[in-house]
Write a protein that holds these residues in place. Sequence first.
Motif, PDB file in Angstrom:
ATOM      1  N   THR A 213       0.763  -1.107  -0.092  1.00 10.16           N
ATOM      2  CA  THR A 213      -0.229  -0.315   0.058  1.00 10.16           C
ATOM      3  C   THR A 213       0.990   1.516  -0.159  1.00 10.16           C
ATOM      4  O   THR A 213       1.867   1.357  -0.120  1.00 10.16           O
ATOM      5  CB  THR A 213      -0.594  -0.055   1.439  1.00 10.16           C
ATOM      6  N   GLY A 214       0.077   2.607  -0.138  1.00 12.08           N
ATOM      7  CA  GLY A 214       0.406   3.387  -0.220  1.00 12.08           C
ATOM      8  C   GLY A 214       1.967   3.706   0.920  1.00 12.08           C
ATOM      9  O   GLY A 214       3.180   4.390   0.651  1.00 12.08           O
ATOM     10  N   ASP A 215       1.605   3.876   1.971  1.00 11.14           N
ATOM     11  CA  ASP A 215       1.663   4.103   2.793  1.00 11.14           C
ATOM     12  C   ASP A 215       3.727   3.610   3.285  1.00 11.14           C
ATOM     13  O   ASP A 215       4.591   4.136   3.155  1.00 11.14           O
ATOM     14  CB  ASP A 215       1.242   4.000   4.195  1.00 11.14           C
ATOM     15  N   LEU A 216       3.407   2.487   2.804  1.00 12.02           N
ATOM     16  CA  LEU A 216       4.858   1.140   2.764  1.00 12.02           C
ATOM     17  C   LEU A 216       5.985   1.694   1.321  1.00 12.02           C
ATOM     18  O   LEU A 216       6.815   1.967   1.126  1.00 12.02           O
ATOM     19  CB  LEU A 216       4.539  -0.142   2.412  1.00 12.02           C
ATOM     20  N   ALA A 217       4.984   1.900   0.771  1.00 11.35           N
ATOM     21  CA  ALA A 217       5.383   2.856  -0.994  1.00 11.35           C
ATOM     22  C   ALA A 217       6.714   3.365  -0.755  1.00 11.35           C
ATOM     23  O   ALA A 217       7.871   3.646  -1.565  1.00 11.35           O
ATOM     24  CB  ALA A 217       4.775   2.621  -2.233  1.00 11.35           C
ATOM     25  N   ARG A 218       5.797   4.673  -0.173  1.00 15.07           N
ATOM     26  CA  ARG A 218       6.541   5.290  -0.118  1.00 15.07           C
ATOM     27  C   ARG A 218       7.963   5.960   1.214  1.00 15.07           C
ATOM     28  O   ARG A 218       9.232   6.577   0.682  1.00 15.07           O
ATOM     29  CB  ARG A 218       5.951   6.947   0.861  1.00 15.07           C
ATOM     30  N   ILE A 219       8.104   4.360   1.891  1.00 20.90           N
ATOM     31  CA  ILE A 219       9.069   4.407   2.336  1.00 20.90           C
ATOM     32  C   ILE A 219      10.245   2.764   2.325  1.00 20.90           C
ATOM     33  O   ILE A 219      11.281   2.950   3.319  1.00 20.90           O
ATOM     34  CB  ILE A 219       9.119   4.214   4.403  1.00 20.90           C
TER      35      ILE A 219
ATOM     36  N   LYS B  14      11.898  -0.493  -7.533  1.00 18.48           N
ATOM     37  CA  LYS B  14      10.692   0.286  -8.220  1.00 18.48           C
ATOM     38  C   LYS B  14       8.967  -0.487  -7.114  1.00 18.48           C
ATOM     39  O   LYS B  14       8.474  -1.846  -7.538  1.00 18.48           O
ATOM     40  CB  LYS B  14      10.791  -0.714  -9.672  1.00 18.48           C
ATOM     41  N   PRO B  15       8.378  -0.302  -6.235  1.00 14.13           N
ATOM     42  CA  PRO B  15       7.278  -1.328  -5.572  1.00 14.13           C
ATOM     43  C   PRO B  15       6.108  -1.466  -6.594  1.00 14.13           C
ATOM     44  O   PRO B  15       5.893   0.507  -7.272  1.00 14.13           O
ATOM     45  CB  PRO B  15       7.099  -0.980  -3.969  1.00 14.13           C
ATOM     46  N   GLN B  16       5.153  -1.541  -6.312  1.00 16.74           N
ATOM     47  CA  GLN B  16       4.195  -1.967  -6.651  1.00 16.74           C
ATOM     48  C   GLN B  16       2.504  -0.815  -5.659  1.00 16.74           C
ATOM     49  O   GLN B  16       2.847  -2.238  -5.056  1.00 16.74           O
ATOM     50  CB  GLN B  16       3.605  -3.081  -7.411  1.00 16.74           C
ATOM     51  N   THR B  17       2.861   0.280  -6.330  1.00 18.81           N
ATOM     52  CA  THR B  17       1.485   0.438  -4.734  1.00 18.81           C
ATOM     53  C   THR B  17       0.445  -0.200  -5.898  1.00 18.81           C
ATOM     54  O   THR B  17      -0.351   0.215  -6.921  1.00 18.81           O
ATOM     55  CB  THR B  17       1.630   1.805  -5.422  1.00 18.81           C
ATOM     56  N   LEU B  18      -0.433  -0.399  -4.530  1.00 14.19           N
ATOM     57  CA  LEU B  18      -2.039  -1.071  -4.883  1.00 14.19           C
ATOM     58  C   LEU B  18      -2.559  -0.591  -3.699  1.00 14.19           C
ATOM     59  O   LEU B  18      -2.994   0.277  -2.954  1.00 14.19           O
ATOM     60  CB  LEU B  18      -1.691  -3.099  -4.149  1.00 14.19           C
ATOM     61  N   ASP B  19      -4.012  -0.825  -4.312  1.00 16.05           N
ATOM     62  CA  ASP B  19      -5.246  -0.057  -3.701  1.00 16.05           C
ATOM     63  C   ASP B  19      -5.593  -0.973  -2.522  1.00 16.05           C
ATOM     64  O   ASP B  19      -5.222  -2.349  -2.488  1.00 16.05           O
ATOM     65  CB  ASP B  19      -6.599   0.619  -4.710  1.00 16.05           C
ATOM     66  N   THR B  20      -6.531   0.133  -1.429  1.00 15.32           N
ATOM     67  CA  THR B  20      -6.666  -1.614  -0.271  1.00 15.32           C
ATOM     68  C   THR B  20      -7.452  -2.224  -0.270  1.00 15.32           C
ATOM     69  O   THR B  20      -6.865  -2.955  -0.111  1.00 15.32           O
ATOM     70  CB  THR B  20      -7.818  -0.116  -0.027  1.00 15.32           C
ATOM     71  N   GLU B  21      -8.529  -2.560  -1.738  1.00 17.30           N
ATOM     72  CA  GLU B  21      -8.841  -3.866  -1.696  1.00 17.30           C
ATOM     73  C   GLU B  21      -7.863  -5.228  -2.821  1.00 17.30           C
ATOM     74  O   GLU B  21      -7.483  -5.721  -2.630  1.00 17.30           O
ATOM     75  CB  GLU B  21      -9.863  -3.386  -2.761  1.00 17.30           C
ATOM     76  N   GLN B  22      -7.316  -4.276  -3.470  1.00 24.24           N
ATOM     77  CA  GLN B  22      -6.334  -4.978  -4.007  1.00 24.24           C
ATOM     78  C   GLN B  22      -4.759  -5.682  -3.569  1.00 24.24           C
ATOM     79  O   GLN B  22      -5.044  -6.806  -3.962  1.00 24.24           O
ATOM     80  CB  GLN B  22      -4.969  -3.631  -4.910  1.00 24.24           C
ATOM     81  N   PHE B  23      -4.851  -5.270  -2.546  1.00 25.50           N
ATOM     82  CA  PHE B  23      -3.143  -5.257  -1.632  1.00 25.50           C
ATOM     83  C   PHE B  23      -3.917  -6.773  -1.183  1.00 25.50           C
ATOM     84  O   PHE B  23      -3.113  -7.666  -0.736  1.00 25.50           O
ATOM     85  CB  PHE B  23      -3.600  -4.142  -0.759  1.00 25.50           C
ATOM     86  N   ILE B  24      -5.519  -6.630  -0.253  1.00 24.21           N
ATOM     87  CA  ILE B  24      -5.599  -7.360   0.514  1.00 24.21           C
ATOM     88  C   ILE B  24      -6.117  -9.221  -1.069  1.00 24.21           C
ATOM     89  O   ILE B  24      -5.748  -9.889  -0.426  1.00 24.21           O
ATOM     90  CB  ILE B  24      -7.536  -7.383   0.663  1.00 24.21           C
ATOM     91  N   LEU B  25      -6.174  -8.430  -2.243  1.00 27.34           N
ATOM     92  CA  LEU B  25      -6.134  -9.788  -2.703  1.00 27.34           C
ATOM     93  C   LEU B  25      -5.125 -10.218  -3.358  1.00 27.34           C
ATOM     94  O   LEU B  25      -5.229 -11.378  -3.482  1.00 27.34           O
ATOM     95  CB  LEU B  25      -6.936  -9.202  -3.883  1.00 27.34           C
ATOM     96  N   ALA B  26      -3.663  -9.564  -3.655  1.00 26.07           N
ATOM     97  CA  ALA B  26      -2.971 -10.220  -3.594  1.00 26.07           C
ATOM     98  C   ALA B  26      -2.258 -10.589  -2.483  1.00 26.07           C
ATOM     99  O   ALA B  26      -1.765 -12.282  -2.748  1.00 26.07           O
ATOM    100  CB  ALA B  26      -1.739  -8.947  -3.469  1.00 26.07           C
ATOM    101  N   VAL B  27      -1.978 -10.566  -0.759  1.00 29.65           N
ATOM    102  CA  VAL B  27      -2.561 -11.377   0.149  1.00 29.65           C
ATOM    103  C   VAL B  27      -3.319 -12.431  -0.265  1.00 29.65           C
ATOM    104  O   VAL B  27      -2.881 -14.086   0.033  1.00 29.65           O
ATOM    105  CB  VAL B  27      -2.976 -10.323   1.324  1.00 29.65           C
ATOM    106  N   ALA B  28      -4.503 -12.615  -1.054  1.00 28.24           N
ATOM    107  CA  ALA B  28      -5.249 -14.452  -0.986  1.00 28.24           C
ATOM    108  C   ALA B  28      -4.797 -14.981  -2.003  1.00 28.24           C
ATOM    109  O   ALA B  28      -4.496 -16.113  -1.967  1.00 28.24           O
ATOM    110  CB  ALA B  28      -7.013 -13.370  -1.634  1.00 28.24           C
TER     111      ALA B  28
END
Length: 403
Positions: free
Chosen positions: A373-379, A384-398
């Motif tokens: 998510t964006g908070d981690l991508a900034r730090i 080259k991190p892939q910034t995911l939105d809220t739902e995309q990150f949860i689906l990636a974990v799935a």
Amino acid sequence: MAEPKKIRMRTPLVEMDGDEMTRIIWQMVKDDLICPFVELKSEYFDLGLRHRDETDDEVTVNAAEATRRLGVAVKCATITPNAQRVEEYGLKQMWKSPNGTIRALLDGTVFRTPIVVRGIEPQVRSWKRPITIARHAYGDVYRNVEIRVPGAGRAELVLTSADGTERRELIHEFTSPGVIQGMHNLDASIESFATSCLEYALATRQDLWFATKDTISKTYDHRFKDIFADLFEASYKERFEAAGIEYFYTLIDDAVARVMRSEGGFVWACKNYDGDVMSDMLSAAFGSLAMMTSVLVSPQGHFEYEAAHGTVQRHYYRHLKGERTSTNSVATIFAWSGALRKRGELDDTPELASFADRLEKATIDTIESGQMTGDLARITTFPKPQTLDTEQFILAVAEHLRP
């Protein structure tokens, strides 16, 4: 291909829903990460602010009582209303913190530990291992009584004993407006706090630090220091020596300096407010407020897992407008995994505990693969991190969780 058989639960856990963006995430985590794999059994309590207001906050008390009965709970982040929230939600009154209510009823200690992942480096270069904050969960400013002083007057602290005798201490002779605050604590709660901290240190084989300001607060803070010291000497000194770990007391300002120079890997016990502040400092310094586990442990062995951060109000308002959000759900995921693991341990269902381990690994693997998510991508230190939105990150974990 047939769907994999879901893991069964023997005993329900207590599920406490919450507010705003974390309430949205809560449902996503259940839908995509829990229910496809587990036949979830829970007693549900809606601790959303509107429902707390409708029930005169009785729902919070009921949730705490259910936790005592079932032994394990998982809680979403909730709103502690201020004057602005009272007006916004049209509340009957400014209800107390649900966390504070639950902690007081369970008389527990809150243990908070940063979630460490590759690519998210601590801001303090010397830190090599997580630091766990053990926060006393009763009394102090969270159970205070306050008075606004309108003008000249005499303020006293008065104790009326059971036999009617009084003891008085002058607080201040006011000649102009001001404020007064009264706080209290209980020997029994402090002893429970000390016991929980000493047992946790032994269970994790980590040194235990305890810090207050007894040089200034010569009665209140000194009582904490004495209870810790007496309990350690009477029941834990030999056990700590056998485990090769150490307990020591120091002043809170000295503890801060020591922490900043340490390598980590210890438990830092703090009074209620100190623990509130220091856990946020540690979580931010280790990466993000959303990257910290939090569990309330009662002396009777009841466990309540939660995300240590707030309800992410700013993202929620954007969500209501249909705008894209990139809200970190890691702490919420780990609250669920912690509760499911403990339920599995208490019920002797190792497959449930194993699923909790896999869920946490899938979450960490997602971030370490460069998806975050964006908070981690900034730090992150990843180029080259892939910034995911809220739902995309949860689906990636799935995706990482699926066999």
